[in-house]
Write a protein that holds these residues in place. Structure first.
Motif, PDB file in Angstrom:
ATOM      1  N   VAL A   1       0.865  -1.185   0.000  1.00  0.00           N
ATOM      2  CA  VAL A   1       0.000   0.000   0.000  1.00  0.00           C
ATOM      3  C   VAL A   1       0.900   1.234   0.000  1.00  0.00           C
ATOM      4  CG1 VAL A   1      -1.768   1.306   1.253  1.00  0.00           C
ATOM      5  CG2 VAL A   1      -1.820  -1.201   1.257  1.00  0.00           C
ATOM      6  N   LEU A   2       0.687   2.136  -0.957  1.00  0.00           N
ATOM      7  CA  LEU A   2       1.458   3.367  -0.995  1.00  0.00           C
ATOM      8  C   LEU A   2       0.868   4.358   0.013  1.00  0.00           C
ATOM      9  CD1 LEU A   2       3.570   5.280  -2.233  1.00  0.00           C
ATOM     10  CD2 LEU A   2       1.856   5.905  -3.963  1.00  0.00           C
ATOM     11  N   SER A   3       1.689   4.800   0.953  1.00  0.00           N
ATOM     12  CA  SER A   3       1.269   5.833   1.897  1.00  0.00           C
ATOM     13  C   SER A   3       1.679   7.185   1.325  1.00  0.00           C
ATOM     14  CB  SER A   3       1.924   5.610   3.265  1.00  0.00           C
ATOM     15  OG  SER A   3       3.329   5.467   3.129  1.00  0.00           O
ATOM     16  N   MET A   4       0.804   8.184   1.462  1.00  0.00           N
ATOM     17  CA  MET A   4       1.005   9.444   0.747  1.00  0.00           C
ATOM     18  C   MET A   4       0.672  10.654   1.621  1.00  0.00           C
ATOM     19  SD  MET A   4      -0.962   8.321  -2.785  1.00  0.00           S
ATOM     20  CE  MET A   4      -2.504   8.021  -1.880  1.00  0.00           C
ATOM     21  N   HIS A   5       1.516  11.677   1.520  1.00  0.00           N
ATOM     22  CA  HIS A   5       1.247  12.963   2.163  1.00  0.00           C
ATOM     23  C   HIS A   5       0.485  13.815   1.162  1.00  0.00           C
ATOM     24  CE1 HIS A   5       2.858  16.916   4.072  1.00  0.00           C
ATOM     25  NE2 HIS A   5       1.729  16.538   4.643  1.00  0.00           N
ATOM     26  N   CYS A   6      -0.828  13.632   1.124  1.00  0.00           N
ATOM     27  CA  CYS A   6      -1.648  14.321   0.130  1.00  0.00           C
ATOM     28  C   CYS A   6      -3.076  14.441   0.640  1.00  0.00           C
ATOM     29  CB  CYS A   6      -1.634  13.566  -1.198  1.00  0.00           C
ATOM     30  SG  CYS A   6      -2.527  11.997  -1.179  1.00  0.00           S
ATOM     31  N   SER A   7      -3.829  15.349   0.019  1.00  0.00           N
ATOM     32  CA  SER A   7      -5.270  15.398   0.243  1.00  0.00           C
ATOM     33  C   SER A   7      -5.960  14.676  -0.905  1.00  0.00           C
ATOM     34  CB  SER A   7      -5.748  16.848   0.348  1.00  0.00           C
ATOM     35  OG  SER A   7      -5.396  17.569  -0.813  1.00  0.00           O
ATOM     36  N   ALA A   8      -7.242  14.368  -0.730  1.00  0.00           N
ATOM     37  CA  ALA A   8      -7.955  13.611  -1.759  1.00  0.00           C
ATOM     38  C   ALA A   8      -9.432  13.972  -1.738  1.00  0.00           C
ATOM     39  CB  ALA A   8      -7.789  12.111  -1.525  1.00  0.00           C
ATOM     40  N   ASN A   9     -10.019  14.057  -2.936  1.00  0.00           N
ATOM     41  CA  ASN A   9     -11.466  14.225  -3.018  1.00  0.00           C
ATOM     42  C   ASN A   9     -12.006  13.391  -4.170  1.00  0.00           C
ATOM     43  OD1 ASN A   9     -11.086  15.774  -5.398  1.00  0.00           O
ATOM     44  ND2 ASN A   9     -11.172  17.708  -4.287  1.00  0.00           N
ATOM     45  N   VAL A  10     -13.324  13.309  -4.252  1.00  0.00           N
ATOM     46  CA  VAL A  10     -13.953  12.456  -5.257  1.00  0.00           C
ATOM     47  C   VAL A  10     -15.175  13.169  -5.821  1.00  0.00           C
ATOM     48  CG1 VAL A  10     -15.273  11.223  -3.469  1.00  0.00           C
ATOM     49  CG2 VAL A  10     -14.953  10.168  -5.728  1.00  0.00           C
ATOM     50  N   GLY A  11     -15.337  13.089  -7.153  1.00  0.00           N
ATOM     51  CA  GLY A  11     -16.489  13.699  -7.809  1.00  0.00           C
ATOM     52  C   GLY A  11     -17.705  12.804  -7.733  1.00  0.00           C
ATOM     53  N   HIS A  12     -18.832  13.322  -8.192  1.00  0.00           N
ATOM     54  CA  HIS A  12     -20.091  12.562  -8.119  1.00  0.00           C
ATOM     55  C   HIS A  12     -20.056  11.330  -9.019  1.00  0.00           C
ATOM     56  CE1 HIS A  12     -21.856  15.597  -5.601  1.00  0.00           C
ATOM     57  NE2 HIS A  12     -21.620  16.546  -6.485  1.00  0.00           N
TER      58      HIS A  12
END
Length: 522
Positions: A209-220
């Motif tokens: 599993v890649l661990s990441m220093h990032c934010s994330a969002n998802v569209g509809h």
């Protein structure tokens, strides 16, 4: 007569330990203990003393047989010998045993139950326990992928460097054998959050599993976007989008099933915060939120423009304080990745498309810039490179994370963009900061696939692929040389920055020739 050997389980049985208090109870205790005051908006306002940020030179990983061969030892991952850690642990436990009161909470990290880490937090301050309750996942797992980690936080305990093997009175010491993080000599609560993130950055890659220093969002439509960037580049701001659901704002894992949030809360910067520019963050700050080092006026109204205590003012609140969030904090595989940089040299384009090799090059580089006045001794912009946009939190060799990212980009056909949220028309002091409204328009166009068929032109030095148009953005702004008064001065500045990239990347000797060739042409 030998001293009694204590352990955490014995400590937790003591009568002075308050366990699993609610948010309201922790706020009451913090106020009663004079740890902070209530702001007008209901948040608990605290100050963290002389430490208003992390103390990276005081962070250690205990060297033992379980991790010896895996850790990328060096100035980021400094070793501490096992005997020194065990000695320090006993000192801290004895200190905590004599404290007037302690606070204990059980939480978790990792919203995908296949990769959840149980987290136990023992603190001297009520507000530190509140911080942990707001930042981690609330539900303590009965069945989990990993054995629990315990954070023991004694802000007023000071180490003896000559005896304890530390660099100062402050320490953040992590033991994978004992599964304990010891924190002392600092009141800055961010050390709790980032120590567990470091633990996950060690554990998750071993589970593919890649661990990441990032934010994330998802569209509809289920389209996921990731936003990588160092502090001050707009990671939290740009991922908080009314038209998309927030998965998380800072730490994520990317497994064979998709993306999941590691945390249960947000730790947003509040400098210059306003409802007009960042409504989701502004409105999330309410009762239960922890405000760190934010100046209050006489009516206890937060003055987010006042940086007299620090520019690193923060708000810690649960992700549920944001209206449009993904529940649970999981989604599918990313369609788009955005690398954010605040280029104070005014050189990089406001948006450009990257090849896979360029993506890996810029991921390993992790470029942004420090600004004059933000740190003592910084009098002009300084190029800063933080590997994988999170070097202080990566226990393994950087190439491990970059290789995993490249494989995932290939496997899922991800499009990667580099976005400059910094300066345009000149360097800091001459040019101007990129308008947030333009940046949002460009990011939205990238995430929604509107740039897929727009032709690009290649930057002559950095080789970046710049779109020739973005609806709603002035065309000249898209090619940085066109908004500089003197093209020859721009070329000199761009060449100087390119040389900094090249000098920094020289340390990645094991990178492939294709990745090395994806950097700027000096």
């Amino acid at each position: 007569m030998p001293m009694t050997v204590l352990n955490i389980e014995e400590l937790l049985k003591k009568e002075h330990v308050f366990k699993q208090l609610s948010v309201a109870e922790l706020v009451e205790h913090a106020i009663r203990n004079k740890e902070g005051v209530l702001a007008e908006n209901g948040a608990l306002s605290v100050e963290t003393g002389k430490f208003t940020g992390r103390s990276p030179k005081d962070k250690f990983i205990v060297r033992d047989d379980s991790c010896e061969m895996h850790i990328d030892w060096g100035h980021v991952n400094q070793p501490m010998e096992s005997d020194k850690f065990e000695q320090l642990l006993q000192k801290v436990l004895r200190y905590m045993n004599e404290a007037d009161q302690l606070y204990y909470t059980e939480a978790a990290a990792g919203a995908d139950t296949h990769f959840t880490l149980p987290v136990r937090v023992v603190t001297e301050y009520a507000w530190h326990n509140l911080f942990a309750k707001q930042l981690f996942l609330r539900e303590y797992p009965t069945v989990a992928a990993f054995e629990p980690f315990t954070v023991v936080y004694a802000p007023h305990f000071k180490a003896d460097p000559a005896v304890d093997g530390t660099n100062s009175e402050t320490f953040i010491a992590m033991s994978f054998e004992h599964r304990i993080v010891l924190i002392g000599g600092t009141e800055y609560a961010g050390e709790i959050k980032k120590s567990i993130f470091s633990v996950m950055n060690y554990l998750l890659p071993q589970q593919e599993v890649l661990s990441m220093h990032c934010s994330a969002n998802v569209g509809h439509g289920g389209d996921v976007a990731l936003f990588f960037g160092l502090s001050g580049t707009g990671k939290t701001t740009l991922s908080a989008d009314d038209s998309r659901q927030l998965i998380g704002d800072d730490e994520h894992g990317w497994s064979h099933d998709g993306v999941f949030n590691i945390e249960g809360g947000c730790y947003a910067k509040t400098v210059n915060l306003s409802r007009e520019k960042e409504p989701q963050i502004f409105d999330a700050i309410r009762f239960g939120t922890v405000l760190e080092n934010v100046v209050l006026d006489d009516a206890r109204i937060p003055d987010y423009d006042d940086t007299s205590l620090t520019e690193n003012t923060r708000a810690a609140y649960p992700i549920t304080a944001i209206d449009n969030i993904a529940i649970p904090s999981r989604a599918g595989h990313p369609k788009t990745i955005v690398f954010l940089t605040a280029d104070a040299y005014g050189v990089l384009p406001p948006i450009s498309k990257l090849t896979k090799e360029q993506a890996m090059y810029h991921f390993l580089s992790g470029y942004t810039s420090k600004l004059a006045g933000t740190e003592r001794g910084v009098t002009e912009p300084e190029a800063t490179f933080s590997t994988c946009f999170g070097s202080p939190f990566l226990p393994l060799i950087p190439e491990k994370y970059a290789t995993m990212l490249g494989e995932l980009i290939d496997r899922h056909g991800v499009t990667v963009y580099l976005v400059n949220t910094g300066w345009t028309g000149g360097a800091y002091g001459t040019g101007s900061r990129m308008k947030l409204s333009y940046t949002r328009t460009m990011v939205n166009a990238a995430v929604n696939g509107l740039l897929a068929d727009i032709p690009t032109e290649e930057h002559p030095i950095f080789g970046l692929h710049m779109p020739i148009e973005v609806p709603g953005v002035p065309t000249d702004l898209l090619n940085p040389v066109k908004v500089w008064a003197d093209a020859s001065v721009y070329e000199q500045q761009a060449t100087a920055l390119a040389q900094k990239f090249t000098q920094n990347f020289a340390r990645f000797e094991s990178a492939t020739d294709a990745i090395k060739a994806a950097g700027p042409r000096v």
